[in-house]
Design an enzyme around this catalytic site. Structure first.
Site, PDB file in Angstrom:
ATOM      1  N   ASP A 103       0.866  -1.179   0.000  1.00  0.00           N
ATOM      2  CA  ASP A 103       0.000   0.000   0.000  1.00  0.00           C
ATOM      3  C   ASP A 103       0.905   1.232   0.000  1.00  0.00           C
ATOM      4  O   ASP A 103       2.115   1.124   0.230  1.00  0.00           O
ATOM      5  CB  ASP A 103      -0.878  -0.003   1.266  1.00  0.00           C
ATOM      6  CG  ASP A 103      -1.762   1.242   1.367  1.00  0.00           C
ATOM      7  OD1 ASP A 103      -2.397   1.610   0.357  1.00  0.00           O
ATOM      8  OD2 ASP A 103      -1.805   1.869   2.448  1.00  0.00           O
ATOM      9  N   SER A 104       0.307   2.385  -0.217  1.00  0.00           N
ATOM     10  CA  SER A 104       1.068   3.630  -0.113  1.00  0.00           C
ATOM     11  C   SER A 104       1.555   3.870   1.312  1.00  0.00           C
ATOM     12  O   SER A 104       2.395   4.732   1.535  1.00  0.00           O
ATOM     13  CB  SER A 104       0.178   4.803  -0.526  1.00  0.00           C
ATOM     14  OG  SER A 104      -0.902   4.916   0.379  1.00  0.00           O
ATOM     15  N   TYR A 111      -0.651   8.573  -2.169  1.00  0.00           N
ATOM     16  CA  TYR A 111      -0.672   8.349  -3.614  1.00  0.00           C
ATOM     17  C   TYR A 111      -1.847   9.093  -4.261  1.00  0.00           C
ATOM     18  O   TYR A 111      -1.800   9.430  -5.442  1.00  0.00           O
ATOM     19  CB  TYR A 111      -0.856   6.855  -3.922  1.00  0.00           C
ATOM     20  CG  TYR A 111       0.359   5.975  -3.797  1.00  0.00           C
ATOM     21  CD1 TYR A 111       1.589   6.441  -3.314  1.00  0.00           C
ATOM     22  CD2 TYR A 111       0.280   4.622  -4.182  1.00  0.00           C
ATOM     23  CE1 TYR A 111       2.682   5.591  -3.209  1.00  0.00           C
ATOM     24  CE2 TYR A 111       1.382   3.776  -4.097  1.00  0.00           C
ATOM     25  CZ  TYR A 111       2.578   4.252  -3.602  1.00  0.00           C
ATOM     26  OH  TYR A 111       3.660   3.408  -3.499  1.00  0.00           O
ATOM     27  N   CYS A 137      -4.365  -1.264  -2.056  1.00  0.00           N
ATOM     28  CA  CYS A 137      -4.488   0.179  -2.212  1.00  0.00           C
ATOM     29  C   CYS A 137      -5.398   0.403  -3.420  1.00  0.00           C
ATOM     30  O   CYS A 137      -5.077  -0.051  -4.532  1.00  0.00           O
ATOM     31  CB  CYS A 137      -3.096   0.750  -2.461  1.00  0.00           C
ATOM     32  SG  CYS A 137      -3.075   2.505  -2.853  1.00  0.00           S
ATOM     33  N   ASN A 138      -6.522   1.041  -3.182  1.00  0.00           N
ATOM     34  CA  ASN A 138      -7.472   1.295  -4.282  1.00  0.00           C
ATOM     35  C   ASN A 138      -6.830   2.184  -5.350  1.00  0.00           C
ATOM     36  O   ASN A 138      -7.034   2.004  -6.532  1.00  0.00           O
ATOM     37  CB  ASN A 138      -8.726   1.983  -3.763  1.00  0.00           C
ATOM     38  CG  ASN A 138      -9.530   1.101  -2.832  1.00  0.00           C
ATOM     39  OD1 ASN A 138     -10.545   0.553  -3.207  1.00  0.00           O
ATOM     40  ND2 ASN A 138      -9.083   0.949  -1.599  1.00  0.00           N
ATOM     41  N   THR A 139      -6.055   3.173  -4.880  1.00  0.00           N
ATOM     42  CA  THR A 139      -5.458   4.140  -5.797  1.00  0.00           C
ATOM     43  C   THR A 139      -4.427   3.467  -6.699  1.00  0.00           C
ATOM     44  O   THR A 139      -4.399   3.700  -7.916  1.00  0.00           O
ATOM     45  CB  THR A 139      -4.786   5.275  -4.994  1.00  0.00           C
ATOM     46  OG1 THR A 139      -5.679   5.696  -3.965  1.00  0.00           O
ATOM     47  CG2 THR A 139      -4.443   6.444  -5.879  1.00  0.00           C
ATOM     48  N   CYS A 191     -10.902   3.348   0.216  1.00  0.00           N
ATOM     49  CA  CYS A 191      -9.468   3.554   0.425  1.00  0.00           C
ATOM     50  C   CYS A 191      -9.107   2.704   1.635  1.00  0.00           C
ATOM     51  O   CYS A 191      -9.837   2.717   2.639  1.00  0.00           O
ATOM     52  CB  CYS A 191      -9.187   5.028   0.707  1.00  0.00           C
ATOM     53  SG  CYS A 191      -7.525   5.352   1.342  1.00  0.00           S
ATOM     54  N   THR A 192      -8.014   1.968   1.537  1.00  0.00           N
ATOM     55  CA  THR A 192      -7.707   1.017   2.611  1.00  0.00           C
ATOM     56  C   THR A 192      -7.277   1.695   3.916  1.00  0.00           C
ATOM     57  O   THR A 192      -7.202   1.047   4.952  1.00  0.00           O
ATOM     58  CB  THR A 192      -6.622   0.019   2.154  1.00  0.00           C
ATOM     59  OG1 THR A 192      -5.497   0.755   1.646  1.00  0.00           O
ATOM     60  CG2 THR A 192      -7.157  -0.896   1.084  1.00  0.00           C
ATOM     61  N   HIS A 193      -6.993   2.980   3.858  1.00  0.00           N
ATOM     62  CA  HIS A 193      -6.715   3.695   5.115  1.00  0.00           C
ATOM     63  C   HIS A 193      -8.004   3.940   5.912  1.00  0.00           C
ATOM     64  O   HIS A 193      -7.942   4.155   7.124  1.00  0.00           O
ATOM     65  CB  HIS A 193      -6.075   5.065   4.840  1.00  0.00           C
ATOM     66  CG  HIS A 193      -4.609   5.014   4.511  1.00  0.00           C
ATOM     67  ND1 HIS A 193      -4.133   4.607   3.294  1.00  0.00           N
ATOM     68  CD2 HIS A 193      -3.507   5.343   5.251  1.00  0.00           C
ATOM     69  CE1 HIS A 193      -2.798   4.693   3.293  1.00  0.00           C
ATOM     70  NE2 HIS A 193      -2.406   5.133   4.464  1.00  0.00           N
TER      71      HIS A 193
HETATM   72  N1  DGL Z   1      -4.674   3.368   0.924  1.00  0.00           N
HETATM   73  C1  DGL Z   1      -4.761   3.887  -0.372  1.00  0.00           C
HETATM   74  C2  DGL Z   1      -6.008   3.558  -1.114  1.00  0.00           C
HETATM   75  O1  DGL Z   1      -6.595   2.544  -0.849  1.00  0.00           O
HETATM   76  C3  DGL Z   1      -3.981   5.060  -0.796  1.00  0.00           C
HETATM   77  C4  DGL Z   1      -4.296   6.346  -0.210  1.00  0.00           C
HETATM   78  C5  DGL Z   1      -3.286   7.388  -0.605  1.00  0.00           C
HETATM   79  O2  DGL Z   1      -2.091   7.102  -0.523  1.00  0.00           O
HETATM   80  O3  DGL Z   1      -3.712   8.468  -1.006  1.00  0.00           O
HETATM   81  O4  DGL Z   1      -6.419   4.262  -1.987  1.00  0.00           O
END
Ligand code: DGL
Length: 266
Positions: free
Chosen positions: A10-11, A42, A73-75, A183-185
């Site tokens: 992930d980011s 990201y 990470c979705n992004t 978003c996984t965060h």
């Molecule tokens: N956790 C990430 C996601 O799922 C990335 C968020 C980011 O780095 O902006 O999109």
């Protein structure tokens, strides 16, 4: 080959919401996690740059012998999954906002989606929305600032509560009954989000579905770990290992995780 680890990246720390599900479903698998915290977030970055990062991280995870890689990470999935699948001979499991599940569940025909700019802009999101959310009103909101708070471990802070109110109150006013965490965060904010939305709104985290997808692929490829001892975890970061360690402690209670700093080849 079966004892080869599952790679997850992930980011930053967000993919640990996926790692938790995978760890729970596969207690005997070895797992290598990579957090690109030095280059997080990201979300606002161009897709080409994220694809470049994703390739560097994939190379690193392949050097660790991974048998499957979860792009947690979705992004990064939105930017890079096609390139990764075309360029490497290993299965990749990606993340995308659970629009299909929300569209199937909604009674009010209104859903809220919280994701990054990069995810909303990707081909995958548009295709899924067109396919499954026809006739459903989707309220799309970029969760600006949330990733940064999660990276600092501030997912239960007043600042987080204020931001979440700003993003979610309009969704509630529009009568959504599903909120997709794209978003996984964001799953780390789930307790706060559930407090804000109450019991009549479902908050959807796609991580369990991802763990099931991993099970399908490893079973099909006969690559499930057959050892009886518990699997090992190694957590790499491009940032500071103490920061990752302290985040891991906050979500697992373990203050002695194997955290290492990784240097990526360009
Ligand atoms: N956790 C990430 C996601 O799922 C990335 C968020 C980011 O780095 O902006 O999109």
């Amino acid at each position: 080959m079966n004892s080869a680890p599952i790679g997850i990246f992930d980011s930053g720390v967000g993919g640990l919401s996926v790692w938790k599900e995978v760890r729970a479903m596969f207690p005997h698998e070895n797992i290598v996690y990579f957090a690109d915290s030095a280059r997080c977030p990201y979300g606002p970055k161009p897709a080409e740059q994220i694809t470049q990062y994703a390739k560097q991280i994939t190379n690193f995870l392949l050097q660790q012998g991974c048998k499957l890689i979860i792009v947690a990470c979705n992004t990064a999935t939105a930017a890079a999954i096609d390139t990764l699948r075309a360029g490497y001979n290993i299965p990749f499991v990606g993340m995308e906002p659970a629009v299909k599940q929300a569209a199937l569940n909604t009674k009010t025909r209104k859903i809220g989606i919280l994701a990054t700019k990069g995810t909303f802009g990707g081909r995958l999101f548009k295709a899924t929305s067109q396919k499954y959310a026809q006739g459903i009103e989707s309220i799309e909101q970029v969760g600006e600032g949330l990733v940064e708070l999660a990276e600092k471990g501030l997912y239960a802070s007043d600042e987080a509560r204020q931001l979440l109110h700003k993003y979610i109150d309009p969704m509630m006013a529009a009568d959504v009954d599903q909120i997709v965490l794209g978003c996984t965060h964001y799953p780390f904010f789930k307790p706060l989000i559930e407090e804000i939305v109450g019991a009549n709104v479902s908050v959807i985290d796609p991580a369990p579905a991802v763990a099931h997808r991993v099970l399908d692929i490893l079973s099909q490829n006969q690559q499930l770990e057959s050892q009886t001892k518990l699997g090992d975890d190694i957590f790499y970061t491009s940032g500071e290992s103490v920061v990752l360690q302290s985040f891991l402690q906050s979500i697992t209670g373990n203050n002695n995780c194997d955290c290492r700093v990784a240097v990526l080849e360009k």
